[in-house]
Motif scaffolding. Sequence first.
Motif, short mmCIF file in Angstrom:
data_model
loop_
_atom_site.label_atom_id
_atom_site.label_comp_id
_atom_site.label_asym_id
_atom_site.label_seq_id
_atom_site.Cartn_x
_atom_site.Cartn_y
_atom_site.Cartn_z
N LEU A 159 37.70 20.55 45.75
CA LEU A 159 37.30 21.88 46.23
C LEU A 159 38.52 22.77 46.43
N GLU A 160 39.59 22.23 46.99
CA GLU A 160 40.82 23.01 47.16
C GLU A 160 41.34 23.51 45.82
N LYS A 161 41.32 22.63 44.81
CA LYS A 161 41.78 23.01 43.47
C LYS A 161 40.92 24.14 42.91
N GLU A 162 39.61 23.99 43.05
CA GLU A 162 38.67 25.01 42.53
C GLU A 162 38.89 26.37 43.22
N LEU A 163 38.97 26.34 44.54
CA LEU A 163 39.11 27.60 45.28
C LEU A 163 40.51 28.19 45.15
N GLN A 164 41.52 27.33 44.97
CA GLN A 164 42.88 27.84 44.75
C GLN A 164 42.94 28.58 43.41
N LYS A 165 42.24 28.06 42.41
CA LYS A 165 42.20 28.70 41.10
C LYS A 165 41.55 30.09 41.23
N LYS A 166 40.45 30.16 41.99
CA LYS A 166 39.79 31.46 42.20
C LYS A 166 40.69 32.42 42.98
N ALA A 167 41.33 31.91 44.01
CA ALA A 167 42.21 32.76 44.82
C ALA A 167 43.39 33.26 43.98
N ALA A 168 43.93 32.40 43.14
CA ALA A 168 45.07 32.78 42.30
C ALA A 168 44.72 33.86 41.29
N ALA A 169 43.44 33.98 40.93
CA ALA A 169 43.00 34.99 39.98
C ALA A 169 42.65 36.32 40.66
N SER A 170 42.79 36.38 41.97
CA SER A 170 42.36 37.58 42.70
C SER A 170 43.42 38.67 42.71
N TYR A 171 42.95 39.88 42.90
CA TYR A 171 43.85 41.03 43.09
C TYR A 171 44.75 40.78 44.30
N ASP A 172 44.17 40.26 45.37
CA ASP A 172 44.93 40.08 46.61
C ASP A 172 46.10 39.13 46.42
N HIS A 173 45.94 38.10 45.61
CA HIS A 173 47.07 37.20 45.34
C HIS A 173 48.19 37.96 44.63
N LYS A 174 47.80 38.70 43.61
CA LYS A 174 48.80 39.46 42.88
C LYS A 174 49.49 40.47 43.79
N GLU A 175 48.72 41.13 44.64
CA GLU A 175 49.27 42.09 45.59
C GLU A 175 50.23 41.40 46.57
N GLY A 176 49.85 40.23 47.06
CA GLY A 176 50.70 39.49 47.99
C GLY A 176 52.03 39.10 47.37
N VAL A 177 51.99 38.63 46.14
CA VAL A 177 53.22 38.25 45.44
C VAL A 177 54.09 39.48 45.18
N ASN A 178 53.46 40.56 44.67
CA ASN A 178 54.22 41.78 44.40
C ASN A 178 54.85 42.34 45.68
N ALA A 179 54.10 42.36 46.76
CA ALA A 179 54.62 42.87 48.04
C ALA A 179 55.79 42.02 48.51
N PHE A 180 55.71 40.71 48.32
CA PHE A 180 56.80 39.82 48.72
C PHE A 180 58.07 40.18 47.96
N PHE A 181 57.97 40.31 46.63
CA PHE A 181 59.16 40.61 45.83
C PHE A 181 59.67 42.03 46.04
N GLU A 182 58.75 42.94 46.35
CA GLU A 182 59.14 44.34 46.61
C GLU A 182 59.51 44.57 48.07
N LYS A 183 59.47 43.52 48.88
CA LYS A 183 59.83 43.57 50.30
C LYS A 183 59.07 44.65 51.05
N ARG A 184 57.75 44.63 50.88
CA ARG A 184 56.88 45.58 51.57
C ARG A 184 55.65 44.84 52.10
N LYS A 185 54.93 45.51 52.96
CA LYS A 185 53.73 44.92 53.50
C LYS A 185 52.60 45.02 52.47
N PRO A 186 51.89 43.91 52.22
CA PRO A 186 50.81 43.97 51.23
C PRO A 186 49.61 44.76 51.74
#
Length: 191
Positions: A159-186
């Motif tokens: 279940l963790e693998k399945e839901l991690q795959k879904k979470a990784a495909a989300s906009y929010d994941h991409k936003e979180g990663v981009n915000a981290f590298f851009e040193k800003r709040k997501p």
Amino acid sequence: VTAPDAPNFKVIVEETYNQSIRRICSIKKPIIAAVNGVAAGAGANIALACDITLAAKTAKFIQSFINIGLVPDTGGSFTLPRAIGKQKAAALMMSGDKVNAEEAEHMGMIYKCVEDADGLQEAIHFTERISMMPSKSIGYIKQMLKASERNNLQQQLDLEKELQKKAAASYDHKEGVNAFFEKRKPVYKGE
């Protein structure tokens, strides 16, 4: 023999309390409780069914059913042993002993004990903080926690693998990663 004006437990338990517990447990959004007084019987079990519970220092939790010849309802026999273990749950349910908020936090019954004067404000602040997090991921976390009550380790890993795959495909994941590298709040959108 029951008194003619005795409460109809079937209606009270099934149509009121159990329906509320099912909603608390099935909704994808986190349910956060703030307890600032005595949470007894069904009130205690509603607080326990919530995903996160904060309680004022003067709050108390009581499995009071035994004191009037009843048994726990409102999911208490399900949630309490899972939160604090069978031995402690049995003792509290069979004795009707009161547990103060500090003890409840220490034994894992609630998330946090807070100062009385700050209790509601701290719960609101915590809720606001959670509301700014990626809601899709929070829904997945709630789903995983619920499933962990019945899954074996392999089922939970799957279940963790399945839901991690879904979470990784989300906009929010991409936003979180981009915000981290851009040193800003997501800025999450729940997508």
